[in-house]
Enzyme design. Sequence first.
Site, mmCIF file in Angstrom:
data_model
loop_
_atom_site.group_PDB
_atom_site.id
_atom_site.type_symbol
_atom_site.label_atom_id
_atom_site.label_comp_id
_atom_site.label_asym_id
_atom_site.label_seq_id
_atom_site.Cartn_x
_atom_site.Cartn_y
_atom_site.Cartn_z
ATOM 1 N N ASN A 29 0.694 -1.113 0.092
ATOM 2 C CA ASN A 29 0.151 0.044 -0.056
ATOM 3 C C ASN A 29 0.809 1.253 -0.071
ATOM 4 O OD1 ASN A 29 0.907 0.049 2.531
ATOM 5 N ND2 ASN A 29 -0.922 0.010 3.698
ATOM 6 N N ASP A 31 3.512 2.608 1.845
ATOM 7 C CA ASP A 31 3.566 3.527 2.985
ATOM 8 C C ASP A 31 4.973 3.085 3.569
ATOM 9 O OD1 ASP A 31 3.280 0.918 4.288
ATOM 10 O OD2 ASP A 31 1.816 1.522 5.713
ATOM 11 N N ASP A 35 3.558 -5.481 4.068
ATOM 12 C CA ASP A 35 2.020 -5.672 4.742
ATOM 13 C C ASP A 35 1.563 -6.980 3.926
ATOM 14 O OD1 ASP A 35 1.272 -4.819 2.277
ATOM 15 O OD2 ASP A 35 1.501 -2.792 2.850
ATOM 16 N N ASP A 104 2.494 -17.333 14.458
ATOM 17 C CA ASP A 104 3.441 -17.494 15.779
ATOM 18 C C ASP A 104 2.460 -17.246 16.870
ATOM 19 O OD1 ASP A 104 5.782 -16.833 17.028
ATOM 20 O OD2 ASP A 104 6.486 -16.232 15.046
ATOM 21 N N ASP A 200 6.282 -19.539 20.521
ATOM 22 C CA ASP A 200 7.581 -18.618 20.803
ATOM 23 C C ASP A 200 7.970 -18.920 22.229
ATOM 24 O OD1 ASP A 200 8.949 -16.253 19.902
ATOM 25 O OD2 ASP A 200 8.362 -15.514 22.044
ATOM 26 N N GLU A 254 9.467 -23.087 19.536
ATOM 27 C CA GLU A 254 11.080 -22.562 19.767
ATOM 28 C C GLU A 254 11.434 -23.183 20.947
ATOM 29 O OE1 GLU A 254 13.419 -18.322 19.421
ATOM 30 O OE2 GLU A 254 11.530 -18.476 20.547
ATOM 31 N N HIS A 326 14.347 -14.454 11.604
ATOM 32 C CA HIS A 326 14.381 -13.004 11.870
ATOM 33 C C HIS A 326 15.481 -12.738 13.070
ATOM 34 C CE1 HIS A 326 11.668 -14.965 14.619
ATOM 35 N NE2 HIS A 326 11.852 -13.891 15.205
ATOM 36 N N ASP A 327 15.863 -13.800 13.822
ATOM 37 C CA ASP A 327 16.435 -13.564 15.194
ATOM 38 C C ASP A 327 18.194 -13.809 14.971
ATOM 39 O OD1 ASP A 327 14.651 -13.254 16.734
ATOM 40 O OD2 ASP A 327 14.049 -15.315 17.261
HETATM 41 C C1 NOJ Z 1 11.930 -15.512 20.172
HETATM 42 C C2 NOJ Z 1 11.520 -14.474 19.069
HETATM 43 O O1 NOJ Z 1 11.859 -15.405 17.863
HETATM 44 C C3 NOJ Z 1 12.020 -13.498 19.152
HETATM 45 O O2 NOJ Z 1 12.091 -12.527 18.081
HETATM 46 C C4 NOJ Z 1 11.770 -12.393 20.126
HETATM 47 O O3 NOJ Z 1 12.393 -11.428 20.496
HETATM 48 C C5 NOJ Z 1 11.650 -13.410 21.492
HETATM 49 N N1 NOJ Z 1 11.164 -14.825 21.237
HETATM 50 C C6 NOJ Z 1 10.663 -12.971 22.611
HETATM 51 O O4 NOJ Z 1 9.543 -13.167 22.134
#
Ligand code: NOJ
Length: 582
Positions: A29, A31, A35, A104, A200, A254, A326-327
């Site tokens: 969109n 911005d 999204d 998630d 998570d 996780e 993403h971590d």
């Molecule tokens: C694991 C997630 O993958 C991470 O991105 C997050 O910061 C921590 N758990 C806390 O939720």
Amino acid sequence: MTEQMNSKKDWYKEMSFYQIWVRSFADGNGDGIGDLYGVYDKLEYVKSLGVDGIWFSPIYPSPNADYGYDISDYRDIHPDFGTLDQFKKVLNRAHELGMKVIMDLVVNHTSDEHPWFKESRKGRDNPYSDYYIWRDKPNNWDSLFEGKAWEYDSNRGQYYLHIFAKKQPDLNMDNPKVRQEVKDIMRFWLDMGVDGFREDVINFISKKEGLPNGVPFLPAVNGMPYYKDGPHIHEYLGEFRKVCNEYDCFQLGEGPMTTVRSAMKYLTGPTKSLDMMFSFDHMMADCLYTEYIHRPFSLVKLKKAFTKWQIALEGKGWNALYLENHDHPRIISRYGSEHFWRESGTMLAASYIFQKGTPFIYQGQEIGMTNIRLMSIDQYVDVSSITNYYTYHLREDPERRLHRIHLSSRDSARTPMQWNGSKNAGFSQSDPWFYVNPNYKRVNVETEEKDPDSILNFYRKCLQLRKNSAALLYGRYTEHFPKDNSIYMYERSLDDESYLIICSFSRLPVKPKKPEKFWGKHGELVLCNYAQSSLEDDRGFVAHLEKEIAELEHTKGYLRPYEVRVYRYRFSDDAAESGNAL
Ligand code: NOJ
């Protein structure tokens, strides 16, 4: 496929997943923020990779103290990303394309802006008072993200526990009402048609009674022995499992710092409550605690971690395979080489996709995105990177500390997806919410689509090969030459078929040995990351020289820098060759 105890619920075994961190995937969109409109437009692309499912990192309303992992409403979509209706469109389209969708589920903590917490902090006698963990006196635990694990709340006159950031108060899972909320949230999404959850930090949700003081002098993780794999974890997860069992749903937990031994309790036997777990051992071949203690990359450590999990779960559990999410910073920048970008990016793909388990690919990994290097700590936005910079290695000069952030920041995995060589890498028409990696003109989907030898097309080849081979899906894993510090060699075998996957982690030519089992046997080369054109890139003369050297070495049975080869052997075939050269 033939397997092998494949019950209806085991559909995830033959799948592979693509993880989408929506904020940086595609802006539909205009911005500057990715999204669900952008996601919708890219679903065919995702499907074209050969994956069978999508995992969405949190897309719920959130103040973004931890970019979505601090949820303020579990039953809606973040306005930056769209609406529930738009999500349903994405879900239906993904299903039409034959892809499952998992969400998630973040229930160790909420945002401090969640209505439950707003109520809970008002006092000790409202319906939400016991939804969180409150104490008059804190213990000595550190948080993983922001200093001490306790924050004083003047409204309530007590401290609340936060294992992560201050804005992420931990839920009190011992309260049956909280567990009921979790089950209701699960049903909400399952009734809508989602196919499962990535859960998570799920091994943290039950804390030891009395919250004893942790080990002194162990920064950040001192309380972990008292909140990891806590006393009621299997009971609580058993309750959640029952909900999932009413649906054809799967659960992936996780498990930070999980050991093989504790993982087995989640994955097998009477306490089985998860279908797979994300473990972390293999993400620590160049660091400890993933972010703040760095050390040189050790291939032997990496192989040890891979093999430990493969062997322990054989015939008992099922591995979740990944190298990025993403971590973690980008894998080429860590375990590969940005100089041998294509070679190491492709080799790393084969180093894990052919292991036994379900592979996960994180957005941008399939085109070989690499770490970003920002000029100042002020440009980083991830809470843990900022804390790390201001907390650890304080005696070092700022430049050196910034270098550590370049190596470790989660922000490197969160730069906008590089779709093409146009403005903003084709991610957005407006200024993106975060910095685009300057290498986007070379590293992008459009360019790689056109190149048969690209990292992108290599991922496709790997996924296709895996999907069509019973041995690669279900065969037994064996590692060869575990002490070799240049080559990772593993085998997947079922009945009379074996695949031998040989990965060079070296910048120099290296000569692999052939395992005895294969002596005198002819293997068919089914995949290799060096094609004729693969060194004819824009590195001009240097590339030309490298090519010459590489080809010369190849003829002597050497693997070229970061070369990977996959051979298929059929033991019923008579075809034999003499010698033990590969
Ligand atoms: C694991 C997630 O993958 C991470 O991105 C997050 O910061 C921590 N758990 C806390 O939720």
